[in-house]
Structure formats: structure tokens, C-alpha cells
Design a protein around this motif. Structure first.
Motif, short mmCIF file in Angstrom:
data_model
loop_
_atom_site.label_atom_id
_atom_site.label_comp_id
_atom_site.label_asym_id
_atom_site.label_seq_id
_atom_site.Cartn_x
_atom_site.Cartn_y
_atom_site.Cartn_z
N UNK A 21 10.04 7.30 -13.17
CA UNK A 21 10.02 5.89 -13.68
C UNK A 21 9.22 4.93 -12.69
N UNK A 22 9.18 5.61 -11.52
CA UNK A 22 8.53 4.68 -10.37
C UNK A 22 7.40 5.29 -9.92
N UNK A 23 7.00 6.32 -10.57
CA UNK A 23 5.78 7.22 -9.95
C UNK A 23 4.57 6.36 -9.56
N UNK A 24 4.13 5.24 -10.32
CA UNK A 24 3.06 4.61 -9.91
C UNK A 24 3.30 3.71 -8.62
N UNK A 25 4.59 3.24 -8.32
CA UNK A 25 4.97 2.24 -7.33
C UNK A 25 5.10 3.30 -6.13
N UNK A 26 5.33 4.86 -6.19
CA UNK A 26 5.57 5.60 -4.98
C UNK A 26 4.16 5.89 -4.64
N UNK A 27 3.08 6.10 -5.69
CA UNK A 27 1.54 6.38 -5.51
C UNK A 27 1.11 5.15 -4.46
N UNK A 28 1.46 3.65 -5.05
CA UNK A 28 0.92 2.81 -4.32
C UNK A 28 1.54 2.60 -3.01
N UNK A 29 2.72 2.84 -2.66
CA UNK A 29 3.34 2.83 -1.40
C UNK A 29 2.63 3.94 -0.43
N UNK A 30 2.29 5.20 -1.02
CA UNK A 30 1.65 6.05 -0.09
C UNK A 30 -0.02 5.56 0.30
N UNK A 31 -0.29 4.72 -0.95
CA UNK A 31 -2.09 4.32 -0.61
C UNK A 31 -2.06 3.19 0.54
N UNK A 32 -0.96 2.73 0.71
CA UNK A 32 -0.95 1.75 1.91
C UNK A 32 -0.59 2.00 3.22
N UNK A 33 0.11 3.36 3.34
CA UNK A 33 0.47 3.71 4.44
C UNK A 33 -0.86 4.62 5.20
N UNK A 34 -1.10 4.08 6.42
CA UNK A 34 -2.04 4.75 7.16
C UNK A 34 -1.65 5.84 7.61
N UNK A 35 -0.20 6.09 7.89
CA UNK A 35 0.03 7.64 8.28
C UNK A 35 -0.41 8.80 7.42
N UNK A 36 -0.80 8.27 6.26
CA UNK A 36 -1.06 9.42 5.36
C UNK A 36 -2.62 9.77 5.42
N UNK A 37 -3.33 8.95 6.52
CA UNK A 37 -4.81 9.01 6.46
C UNK A 37 -5.16 9.05 8.13
#
Length: 302
Positions: free
Chosen positions: A258-274
Motif C-alpha cells: 500500500x505504501x510502495x510509492x512512499x517507500x520508494x520516495x524515501x529511498x530516493x531521498x536517502x544519500x546512503x543509498x547512493x
């Protein structure tokens, strides 16, 4: 303890004054309508809720800044990197974000995003252990689960939409439509904050226009001396009340879908993922997601 703008959640006082917390004793549906952190569900409440909250912040804020400015002059402005006091408000008031932006168009809005399933679990357990009405006792677990889940799903979607809006908007006037800037909106990751507080705070200072005027060799803002560069070590102990989502009757897999888009958005904000490759072993503090407002510029020079 009498400081109205200390780091406690500011909106709790407002909700208390309007008796909204009493809604928890009337079931999850009433609580959803009367105690919603992302939007005003009961439209009959909208005029006085938004207006009263804005007036409350404005009136207390003006007095607060006046006192701080007077005290600062007495100390001859000894605070490094601070040319004037700024009004800082912490709380869960996405429901009033548009009204605050209207009142303070030069403000900076900051949100800290976190993986939602763990936050929802934490929120339900947290609300269960809050002091209840003496004659009523604590709200039933299922009431809390239903209320928090519905409100938090709304909050996630509204937060994502509000902070993803562009930094410009159209304004109609006699001369036609013109593009004008809106308040700064900055989102940072809770995981980033845990992994590298210095880099996260540099992002906050840069995007919110809080630069100190000093930059390092990499052209990044130099944080003021009082800003910590690492987390204070702390010893953690287990919670006395810590039910799982399964215990609370919530399907975690369903919630993640249900919150798939929000979880993806959170990951896009995180610099630790990049870019930030720092081991996530800093002090793990349980921060509830909060919306912060930094009122700056002419609107704070009272």
C-alpha cells in the motif's frame, strides 16, 4: 520548562487545548476525524483549526523572538553563525502546512522520513503507554491500531505529495499570471541522519538557506561550532511495551504494498543509498517523523 518552543512536540499543546485527544476514548472512527496529523478530516473544524493554530504560533512566536533578540543584544551577539534569532517549531502539523506557508512564505519546512512500517508499529505502542483519562483507562489496542494505521497511510501520501511539489507556483494578479517562489521544502532521511549526522546537517543548512558564510575546500558549507559531528553514545534498554505489527493485527506485507510509492520516495531521498557509504552503526535514536518550520527573513524581524 516554560519555554514554549523547546524541542518537545509543539502541536500537542494545541491539540490538548481543543480536547482532540479525548477522541481516542470514542473509538477509531472519531479519532480519525478529530485527531489526524496530516489533514483536517472534519471540514467543519477547518476554519478555526487552521486559523487558531496560525494565530497561536504568530502571537507566541513574536513575543519569543522579541525576548531572544533582547537577550542576544545583551550578550553582544556571541552566538557564532547566528545574525538574528530564528523561530524553530517542531511537531506533527502537516495538516496546517498550507496555512503556515501562507503566513510565512520565506520559511523553511523540514521533514525527516523513515521506513513507515517500523514507525507505525512504534507509534501504536507509544500511544498505548500515554497517560489516559483516569475514568476511561487506555484506549483498546485495536482502536489504536486502526486509527494509527489509517492516519499514517494518509500522512505518508500527503507528505510525499507536499514535499515533492516544485519550488515555484503561479500567482494571479492584475498584470496576469507570474511565477513566485514558495517556502523551502527539505526532506532528509532518518537512516542518513543515523549514518552521517554531519553530511545530513550540511544538506539541511544548504537547502534551508542557513549557511554560515564559510565553505570548505569542497565548496560545502562549514557547520557552526556548536553543531555535533557525531552522535552521542548511549546505552539502550528494551521497551516494556513493544508489540509487533502481527500482534497489533496489521499485515506488514500488505502495508508495504500500500505504501510502495512512499517507500520508494524515501529511498530516493536517502544519500546512503547512493553516495554516503558509511556503516550504519551510529546511535539509534527513535525519532518520530516531525515537520519542522524555520521562520526566517523579514517575517521574523519584529
Amino acid at each position: 520548562e516554560m519555554d514554549p518552543f523547546k524541542s518537545d512536540t509543539f502541536d500537542a499543546v494545541f491539540w490538548g487545548c481543543h480536547y482532540n485527544f479525548r477522541a481516542l476514548a470514542l473509538g477509531p472512527d472519531v479519532a480519525y476525524e478529530e485527531l489526524h496529523m496530516a489533514r483536517i478530516v472534519n471540514q467543519a473544524d477547518s476554519p478555526y483549526m487552521e486559523n487558531d493554530f496560525g494565530r497561536l504560533i504568530d502571537r507566541i512566536g513574536r513575543k519569543y523572538l522579541l525576548v531572544k533578540q533582547t537577550g542576544q543584544k545583551m550578550k553582544k551577539n556571541e552566538t557564532a553563525g547566528c545574525t538574528a534569532p530564528r523561530l524553530f517549531i517542531k511537531g506533527h502539523f502537516l495538516w496546517a502546512a498550507n496555512e503556515l506557508e501562507r503566513r510565512y512564505p520565506d520559511a523553511s519546512f523540514l521533514t525527516v522520513v523513515r521506513e513507515p512500517t517500523s514507525r507505525i508499529r512504534s507509534g501504536i505502542n507509544f500511544m498505548r503507554v500515554q497517560p489516559p483519562e483516569p475514568a476511561m483507562g487506555p484506549a483498546p489496542w485495536m482502536w489504536l491500531s486502526t486509527w494509527v494505521r489509517r492516519c499514517e497511510v494518509d500522512y505518508c501520501n500527503i507528505e510525499m505529495e507536499w514535499y515533492s511539489r516544485g519550488q515555484l507556483r503561479k500567482k494571479s494578479d492584475d498584470a496576469g499570471s507570474s511565477t513566485v517562489p514558495i517556502a523551502t521544502r527539505c526532506a532528509v532521511s532518518f537512516d542518513d541522519f543515523k549514518a552521517d549526522i554531519e553530511m545530513t546537517m550540511k544538506k539541511v543548512y544548504t537547502e534551508c538557506g542557513l549557511t554560515t558564510g564559510s565553505y570548505d575546500s569542497g565548496n560545502q558549507v562549514v557547520l557552526p561550532p556548536h553543531m555535533p559531528h557525531e552522535h552521542t553514545k548511549r546505552r539502550r534498554s528494551g521497551y516494556a511495551v513493544d508489540k509487533s505489527l502481527e500482534d497489533l493485527g496489521i499485515d506488514e506485507d500488505e502495508l508495504k504494498v500500500e505504501l510502495g510509492d512512499y517507500i520508494a520516495w524515501c529511498k530516493s531521498i536517502s544519500t546512503s543509498h547512493s553516495t554516503i557509504m558509511v556503516e550504519n552503526n551510529a546511535a539509534e535514536q527513535d525519532y518520530c517523523r516531525s515537520l519542522h518550520v524555520l521562520a526566517t527573513g523579514k517575517d521574523t524581524e519584529y
